[in-house]
Design a protein around this motif. Structure first.
Motif, mmCIF file in Angstrom:
data_model
loop_
_atom_site.group_PDB
_atom_site.id
_atom_site.type_symbol
_atom_site.label_atom_id
_atom_site.label_comp_id
_atom_site.label_asym_id
_atom_site.label_seq_id
_atom_site.Cartn_x
_atom_site.Cartn_y
_atom_site.Cartn_z
ATOM 1 N N HIS A 1 -16.721 16.944 88.375
ATOM 2 C CA HIS A 1 -15.297 16.447 88.735
ATOM 3 C C HIS A 1 -14.624 16.142 87.386
ATOM 4 O O HIS A 1 -14.289 14.731 87.448
ATOM 5 N N VAL A 2 -14.235 16.890 86.684
ATOM 6 C CA VAL A 2 -13.590 16.618 85.302
ATOM 7 C C VAL A 2 -12.290 15.952 85.718
ATOM 8 O O VAL A 2 -11.572 16.628 86.702
ATOM 9 N N VAL A 3 -11.691 15.148 84.694
ATOM 10 C CA VAL A 3 -10.071 14.715 84.937
ATOM 11 C C VAL A 3 -9.260 15.367 83.941
ATOM 12 O O VAL A 3 -9.436 15.373 82.812
ATOM 13 N N ARG A 4 -8.185 16.192 84.390
ATOM 14 C CA ARG A 4 -7.300 17.143 83.769
ATOM 15 C C ARG A 4 -6.522 16.281 83.044
ATOM 16 O O ARG A 4 -6.229 15.053 83.203
ATOM 17 N N VAL A 5 -6.002 16.789 81.938
ATOM 18 C CA VAL A 5 -5.084 16.249 80.948
ATOM 19 C C VAL A 5 -3.802 15.600 81.827
ATOM 20 O O VAL A 5 -3.077 14.638 81.458
ATOM 21 N N SER A 6 -3.482 16.488 82.762
ATOM 22 C CA SER A 6 -2.298 16.011 83.476
ATOM 23 C C SER A 6 -2.362 14.808 84.149
ATOM 24 O O SER A 6 -1.221 14.384 84.607
ATOM 25 N N GLU A 7 -3.699 14.428 84.347
ATOM 26 C CA GLU A 7 -3.770 13.050 84.930
ATOM 27 C C GLU A 7 -3.928 11.822 84.150
ATOM 28 O O GLU A 7 -4.335 10.772 84.761
ATOM 29 N N ARG A 8 -3.627 12.151 82.952
ATOM 30 C CA ARG A 8 -3.776 10.858 81.902
ATOM 31 C C ARG A 8 -2.981 9.648 82.224
ATOM 32 O O ARG A 8 -3.793 8.578 82.277
ATOM 33 N N SER A 9 -1.687 9.845 82.663
ATOM 34 C CA SER A 9 -1.116 8.485 83.107
ATOM 35 C C SER A 9 -1.838 7.773 84.190
ATOM 36 O O SER A 9 -1.609 6.448 84.175
ATOM 37 N N ALA A 10 -2.471 8.674 85.269
ATOM 38 C CA ALA A 10 -2.877 7.933 86.371
ATOM 39 C C ALA A 10 -4.463 7.371 85.784
ATOM 40 O O ALA A 10 -4.687 6.342 86.600
ATOM 41 N N VAL A 11 -4.997 7.801 84.984
ATOM 42 C CA VAL A 11 -6.017 7.222 84.467
ATOM 43 C C VAL A 11 -6.029 5.828 83.714
ATOM 44 O O VAL A 11 -6.782 4.953 83.718
ATOM 45 N N VAL A 12 -5.078 5.758 82.798
ATOM 46 C CA VAL A 12 -4.803 4.455 82.006
ATOM 47 C C VAL A 12 -4.467 3.239 82.873
ATOM 48 O O VAL A 12 -3.666 3.362 83.932
ATOM 49 N N GLY A 13 -5.526 2.253 83.014
ATOM 50 C CA GLY A 13 -5.463 1.101 83.588
ATOM 51 C C GLY A 13 -6.334 1.187 84.615
ATOM 52 O O GLY A 13 -6.529 0.193 85.220
ATOM 53 N N ARG A 14 -7.083 2.174 84.991
ATOM 54 C CA ARG A 14 -8.129 2.297 85.660
ATOM 55 C C ARG A 14 -9.390 1.571 85.070
ATOM 56 O O ARG A 14 -9.535 1.502 84.089
ATOM 57 N N THR A 15 -10.144 1.233 86.294
ATOM 58 C CA THR A 15 -11.322 0.278 85.629
ATOM 59 C C THR A 15 -12.777 1.340 85.614
ATOM 60 O O THR A 15 -12.992 2.295 86.630
ATOM 61 N N ALA A 16 -13.551 1.106 84.567
ATOM 62 C CA ALA A 16 -14.679 1.975 84.264
ATOM 63 C C ALA A 16 -15.766 1.557 85.194
ATOM 64 O O ALA A 16 -16.024 0.211 85.167
ATOM 65 N N ALA A 17 -16.115 2.349 86.359
ATOM 66 C CA ALA A 17 -17.442 1.976 87.115
ATOM 67 C C ALA A 17 -18.769 1.634 86.355
ATOM 68 O O ALA A 17 -19.358 1.131 86.794
ATOM 69 N N VAL A 18 -18.960 2.641 85.422
ATOM 70 C CA VAL A 18 -20.163 2.527 84.605
ATOM 71 C C VAL A 18 -19.792 2.594 83.290
ATOM 72 O O VAL A 18 -18.767 2.717 82.862
ATOM 73 N N PRO A 19 -20.874 2.308 82.218
ATOM 74 C CA PRO A 19 -20.497 2.126 80.799
ATOM 75 C C PRO A 19 -20.429 3.655 80.487
ATOM 76 O O PRO A 19 -20.843 4.614 81.121
ATOM 77 N N LEU A 20 -19.404 3.977 79.596
ATOM 78 C CA LEU A 20 -18.936 5.097 79.358
ATOM 79 C C LEU A 20 -19.058 5.275 77.563
ATOM 80 O O LEU A 20 -18.538 4.625 76.887
ATOM 81 N N ALA A 21 -19.930 6.453 77.372
ATOM 82 C CA ALA A 21 -20.120 6.477 75.680
ATOM 83 C C ALA A 21 -19.049 7.515 74.914
ATOM 84 O O ALA A 21 -18.453 8.223 75.814
ATOM 85 N N ALA A 22 -18.766 7.308 73.927
ATOM 86 C CA ALA A 22 -17.857 7.932 73.151
ATOM 87 C C ALA A 22 -18.123 9.503 73.379
ATOM 88 O O ALA A 22 -19.445 9.974 73.022
ATOM 89 N N GLY A 23 -17.153 10.493 73.725
ATOM 90 C CA GLY A 23 -17.371 11.815 73.564
ATOM 91 C C GLY A 23 -17.920 12.464 74.986
ATOM 92 O O GLY A 23 -17.959 13.481 75.191
ATOM 93 N N ALA A 24 -18.218 11.420 75.901
ATOM 94 C CA ALA A 24 -18.445 11.911 77.267
ATOM 95 C C ALA A 24 -17.313 12.351 77.899
ATOM 96 O O ALA A 24 -16.097 11.767 77.813
#
Length: 218
Positions: free
Chosen positions: A93-116
């Motif tokens: 369930h990837v996040v499309r680039v059109s949803e970028r504005s909705a992602v900014v400000g959301r909280t990471a539920a798990v640790p996220l690695a660079a490139g993931a």
């Protein structure tokens, strides 16, 4: 009295339609130039058409990925994410680039690695560590862990007793979550994720901690 008559040979004329026409010097070269230009133009047009068709059938999409590592509970900023082009998997369930504005400000539920790749289930309420798992910190002396140990490595944690042999010594599999800088006393603090039961057993054991690097999946 007979008179001898000499017959003159009659020259044969070549019909006009059978004569070989020889081009004037340079004529053949001038005629071939337009053909070469026309052929080159066809090649260019073919390449352009092929590229246009390739773009129309490209199955890839632009999605969001992590530009740098973030810890669980971190609010994502625009600098934390970047755009990548992939061929998506229906199970992811990837996040499309059109949803970028909705992602900014959301909280990471798990640790996220660079490139993931960023997925929808990685955002929201913190779920780290996962149910049944715990994260503990252990102090590791110099020489008790492999050099270059990095987050994500699978290790076997072994407690080496100081006051006599214990058979078998307390041990448990774990995943490295973080590695701090070694302090002046030669101790490196390593954060480990393991089962909640193993975390209690390791944390309550007495002795030196040794980390054995293992292959993933063991």
């Amino acid at each position: 009295m007979s008179t001898a008559t000499s017959a003159r040979p009659t020259a044969r004329r070549t019909p006009l339609e059978t004569r070989t026409v020889v081009d004037a010097p340079g004529t053949r070269r001038r005629r071939s130039v337009p053909r070469l230009l026309g052929g080159a133009l066809l090649v260019v047009l073919g390449a352009v058409a092929f590229g246009a068709v390739g773009l129309r059938v490209d199955p890839g999409i632009d999605v969001l990925a992590m530009a740098r590592p973030v810890a669980a509970g971190t609010q994502l900023s625009d600098e934390d994410i970047r755009v990548v082009h992939i061929v998506p998997d229906q199970a992811l369930h990837v996040v499309r680039v059109s949803e970028r504005s909705a992602v900014v400000g959301r909280t990471a539920a798990v640790p996220l690695a660079a490139g993931a790749l960023l997925t929808s289930d990685q955002l929201g309420a913190v779920t780290d560590p996962p149910p049944g798992q715990s994260v503990i910190a252990v102090g590791v002396k110099t020489g008790r862990a492999p050099s270059g140990l990095t987050p994500g490595a699978s290790v076997l944690v072994v407690i080496v007793p100081q006051g006599g042999a214990v058979d078998p010594p307390p041990q448990a599999p774990a995943v490295v979550r973080a590695v701090d800088l070694t302090d002046s006393s030669g101790i490196t603090v390593v954060s480990l994720q393991m089962s909640a039961e193993s975390a209690v057993r390791i944390a309550s054991a007495t002795g030196d901690v040794a980390l054995i690097l293992q292959s993933p999946g063991r």
